[in-house]
Scaffold this motif. Structure first.
Motif, PDB file in Angstrom:
ATOM      1  N   THR A 108       0.809  -1.223   0.000  1.00  0.00           N
ATOM      2  CA  THR A 108       0.000   0.000   0.000  1.00  0.00           C
ATOM      3  C   THR A 108       0.842   1.274   0.000  1.00  0.00           C
ATOM      4  N   SER A 109       2.166   1.152  -0.134  1.00  0.00           N
ATOM      5  CA  SER A 109       2.995   2.356  -0.192  1.00  0.00           C
ATOM      6  C   SER A 109       4.315   2.038  -0.884  1.00  0.00           C
ATOM      7  N   MET A 110       4.947   3.083  -1.396  1.00  0.00           N
ATOM      8  CA  MET A 110       6.245   2.955  -2.048  1.00  0.00           C
ATOM      9  C   MET A 110       7.099   4.149  -1.670  1.00  0.00           C
ATOM     10  N   ARG A 111       8.314   3.890  -1.215  1.00  0.00           N
ATOM     11  CA  ARG A 111       9.205   4.997  -0.888  1.00  0.00           C
ATOM     12  C   ARG A 111       9.684   5.695  -2.152  1.00  0.00           C
ATOM     13  N   GLY A 112      10.112   6.946  -1.995  1.00  0.00           N
ATOM     14  CA  GLY A 112      10.668   7.694  -3.105  1.00  0.00           C
ATOM     15  C   GLY A 112      12.171   7.473  -3.212  1.00  0.00           C
ATOM     16  N   THR A 113      12.761   7.969  -4.290  1.00  0.00           N
ATOM     17  CA  THR A 113      14.179   7.750  -4.558  1.00  0.00           C
ATOM     18  C   THR A 113      14.833   9.015  -5.091  1.00  0.00           C
ATOM     19  N   ILE A 114      15.988   9.347  -4.524  1.00  0.00           N
ATOM     20  CA  ILE A 114      16.844  10.404  -5.065  1.00  0.00           C
ATOM     21  C   ILE A 114      18.255   9.836  -5.136  1.00  0.00           C
ATOM     22  N   LEU A 115      18.925  10.021  -6.258  1.00  0.00           N
ATOM     23  CA  LEU A 115      20.311   9.591  -6.416  1.00  0.00           C
ATOM     24  C   LEU A 115      21.220  10.805  -6.459  1.00  0.00           C
ATOM     25  N   THR A 162      -1.004   1.348  10.560  1.00  0.00           N
ATOM     26  CA  THR A 162       0.127   0.842   9.773  1.00  0.00           C
ATOM     27  C   THR A 162       1.025  -0.040  10.621  1.00  0.00           C
ATOM     28  N   ARG A 163       1.327   0.417  11.828  1.00  0.00           N
ATOM     29  CA  ARG A 163       2.191  -0.380  12.712  1.00  0.00           C
ATOM     30  C   ARG A 163       1.571  -1.731  13.025  1.00  0.00           C
ATOM     31  N   LEU A 213      11.949  -0.362   6.962  1.00  0.00           N
ATOM     32  CA  LEU A 213      11.949  -0.668   5.536  1.00  0.00           C
ATOM     33  C   LEU A 213      10.906   0.128   4.766  1.00  0.00           C
ATOM     34  N   TRP A 214       9.723   0.272   5.314  1.00  0.00           N
ATOM     35  CA  TRP A 214       8.585   0.739   4.525  1.00  0.00           C
ATOM     36  C   TRP A 214       8.023   2.085   4.961  1.00  0.00           C
ATOM     37  N   ALA A 215       8.278   2.510   6.192  1.00  0.00           N
ATOM     38  CA  ALA A 215       7.629   3.732   6.681  1.00  0.00           C
ATOM     39  C   ALA A 215       8.616   4.806   7.114  1.00  0.00           C
ATOM     40  N   ARG A 216       9.899   4.533   7.019  1.00  0.00           N
ATOM     41  CA  ARG A 216      10.900   5.516   7.431  1.00  0.00           C
ATOM     42  C   ARG A 216      11.877   5.760   6.278  1.00  0.00           C
ATOM     43  N   PRO A 217      12.455   6.964   6.204  1.00  0.00           N
ATOM     44  CA  PRO A 217      13.419   7.271   5.138  1.00  0.00           C
ATOM     45  C   PRO A 217      14.779   6.665   5.436  1.00  0.00           C
ATOM     46  N   ALA A 218      15.654   6.682   4.438  1.00  0.00           N
ATOM     47  CA  ALA A 218      16.991   6.103   4.600  1.00  0.00           C
ATOM     48  C   ALA A 218      17.954   6.750   3.615  1.00  0.00           C
ATOM     49  N   THR A 273      12.909   8.276   0.371  1.00  0.00           N
ATOM     50  CA  THR A 273      12.014   9.191   1.069  1.00  0.00           C
ATOM     51  C   THR A 273      10.671   8.520   1.331  1.00  0.00           C
ATOM     52  N   VAL A 274       9.868   9.178   2.154  1.00  0.00           N
ATOM     53  CA  VAL A 274       8.529   8.678   2.468  1.00  0.00           C
ATOM     54  C   VAL A 274       7.510   9.743   2.095  1.00  0.00           C
ATOM     55  N   PRO A 275       6.209   9.377   2.039  1.00  0.00           N
ATOM     56  CA  PRO A 275       5.199  10.363   1.668  1.00  0.00           C
ATOM     57  C   PRO A 275       5.277  11.623   2.533  1.00  0.00           C
ATOM     58  N   ASP A 276       5.013  12.743   1.881  1.00  0.00           N
ATOM     59  CA  ASP A 276       5.077  14.112   2.411  1.00  0.00           C
ATOM     60  C   ASP A 276       6.456  14.735   2.240  1.00  0.00           C
ATOM     61  N   GLN A 277       7.510  13.934   2.117  1.00  0.00           N
ATOM     62  CA  GLN A 277       8.784  14.497   1.688  1.00  0.00           C
ATOM     63  C   GLN A 277       8.739  14.703   0.179  1.00  0.00           C
TER      64      GLN A 277
END
Length: 457
Positions: free
Chosen positions: A194-201, A259-260, A294-299, A330-334
């Motif tokens: 139900t969610s996908m993190r974002g990506t910046i390189l 979610t948790r 993995l799924w709800a926090r940025p890295a 990234t995660v949603p809202d970022q």
């Protein structure tokens, strides 16, 4: 109908494997100019199979050496229109590191098909093709119960640089997007993503001496770009695993209790995770479970570091340049634009004045995170179809990687659900990539059932 679908797929299991095997032989590696002909062959291969399945309208959209395949089958007036998204380009392979088979010589062993792209993401497209075939066979219909559009791009692995332009030019319309470039949790306990993190390189280069200099002549007073790069990388996280860019967490929301609870309900143990992910140990941000990290926090991760003499004998010289490739999830809202600016400011304020540097980060090539709306009815339809398709309880999960889900939803104007047939142990981007044939057939059954449920719903 579930019985008819499973019977059809069991009867055609060999044909599914043979079809995927033929596609995997094409070396459709993205980002390598000399392999553009292979990408074109891959696109034409898929276009031919889509026509064989029954799609009356099939096109190849050219995008500077990265062809996308588009198809429509809209013969269900009043039914929802669904846009299926995936990709046919694959990651580069280091042939010498593969043990089960050569990357583009597929091999079937112990229920797994090995080969580059088997799981990411040609196998996922094949599951869709056989899901449509099974849907038609089980219902006796001449066309799917919903209106289907398929978009399989050719440059996802290199950042989907031309996808926005293709969407802008062709403007496909749909009521729902099914995004198929994701993972399941386990074969015996699948989960709706139900969610996908974002990506910046980002690429960071540190410049020290004017040229590589003999360490015995200048060691001590000379600036060492490798050491400065190491210091910067170490400073990206604090001792609690949190990212140190000022303002980075301002837009990061805490995982909801719902979610948790959904993540906690999945079968999980550290031992199982380490065995399936080949990651040796567990780290990350304190205060969150592994699945929440993995799924709800940025890295932020370091993908490559290069300095000095990485191959062959060392020249015992202080290198003039040290470089690193960074991946930010990234995660949603970022937003990519905000995070890119935070990284630029942090490097400028943190880097030593004894060196020079260059930071390349383009928010335009980044992909923002996406979360499926909580109340979207299609999620319940998909969960029910997965329960019947896999014959197992279905949970909820997220996707740790990124993709152009946010872009697709903004341009098409429709929400997205995620359905993939990959598993964490499928070794995406690594040697001996593989796909479970059981998962592919269960995924095809799920999709066949999903189309019927969407039409009835």
């Amino acid at each position: 109908m579930p019985t008819e679908i499973h019977t059809f797929l069991a009867d055609h299991r060999t044909a599914l494997v043979q079809e995927l095997t033929g596609w995997l032989r094409l070396r459709s590696v993205g980002g390598i100019p000399e392999l553009v002909p292979e990408l074109n062959r891959s696109a034409h291969w898929l276009a031919a199979v889509l026509r064989e399945v029954g799609f009356p309208g099939v096109e190849i959209w050219q995008a500077e050496g990265a062809p996308a395949v588009y198809a429509e089958w809209c013969a269900a007036p009043g039914a929802p229109t669904v846009l299926i998204y995936s990709h046919h380009d694959v990651r580069v392979s280091k042939d010498e590191q593969w043990e089960e088979t050569s990357p583009f010589e597929p091999a079937l062993r112990d229920g797994y098909l090995y080969g580059r792209g088997a799981s990411d993401a040609k196998g996922q497209v094949i599951a869709h093709l056989w899901g449509i075939r099974a849907h038609l066979a089980a219902t006796g219909r001449d066309a799917p119960a919903v209106n289907l559009k398929v978009l399989v791009e050719g440059e996802e692995e290199t950042g989907s640089a031309h996808l926005a332009g293709l969407l802008d030019e062709h403007r496909p319309e749909a009521d729902l997007i099914v995004f198929s470039d994701t993972l399941l949790w386990r074969r015996d306990h699948p989960a709706v993503c139900t969610s996908m993190r974002g990506t910046i390189l980002a690429e960071l280069e540190i410049y020290g001496p004017e040229r590589d200099v003999h360490s015995g002549a200048v060691s001590g007073p000379a600036p060492n770009p490798a050491m400065e790069l190491a210091r910067l990388i170490a400073a990206l996280h604090d001792d609690k695993g949190r990212i140190t860019l000022p303002g980075f967490y301002d837009a990061v929301a805490e995982p909801s209790e719902r979610t948790r609870a959904e993540y906690a309900a999945l079968p999980y143990s550290d031992e199982d995770w380490l065995a399936r992910s080949d990651t040796r140990s567990i780290g990350g941000e304190e205060g969150y479970t592994v699945l929440e990290r993995l799924w709800a926090r940025p890295a932020i991760e370091v993908l490559t570091i290069v300095a000095g003499d990485p191959e062959g004998p060392s020249r015992a010289a202080i290198p003039a340049v040290a470089s690193a490739s960074l991946s930010i999830r990234t995660v949603p809202d970022q937003t990519c634009a905000e995070v890119a600016e935070q990284l630029r400011r942090w490097v400028k304020e943190t880097v030593s004045d004894r060196v020079e540097y260059q930071l390349s980060v383009s928010p335009e090539s980044g992909q923002d995170a996406y979360r499926t709306p909580d109340d979207l009815p299609a999620v319940a339809h998909l969960a029910a179809a997965m329960q019947e398709g896999f014959g197992a309880p279905v949970g909820r999960m997220g996707n740790a990687g990124g993709g152009p889900a946010d872009l697709l939803t903004r341009v098409v104007g429709a929400p997205a659900v995620f359905f993939g047939t990959g598993l964490p142990e499928d070794r995406w981007h690594d040697s001996d990539e593989r796909a479970s044939i059981d998962v592919l057939t269960a995924g095809a059954a799920t999709l066949a059932l999903f189309w019927a449920r969407l039409a009835d719903g």
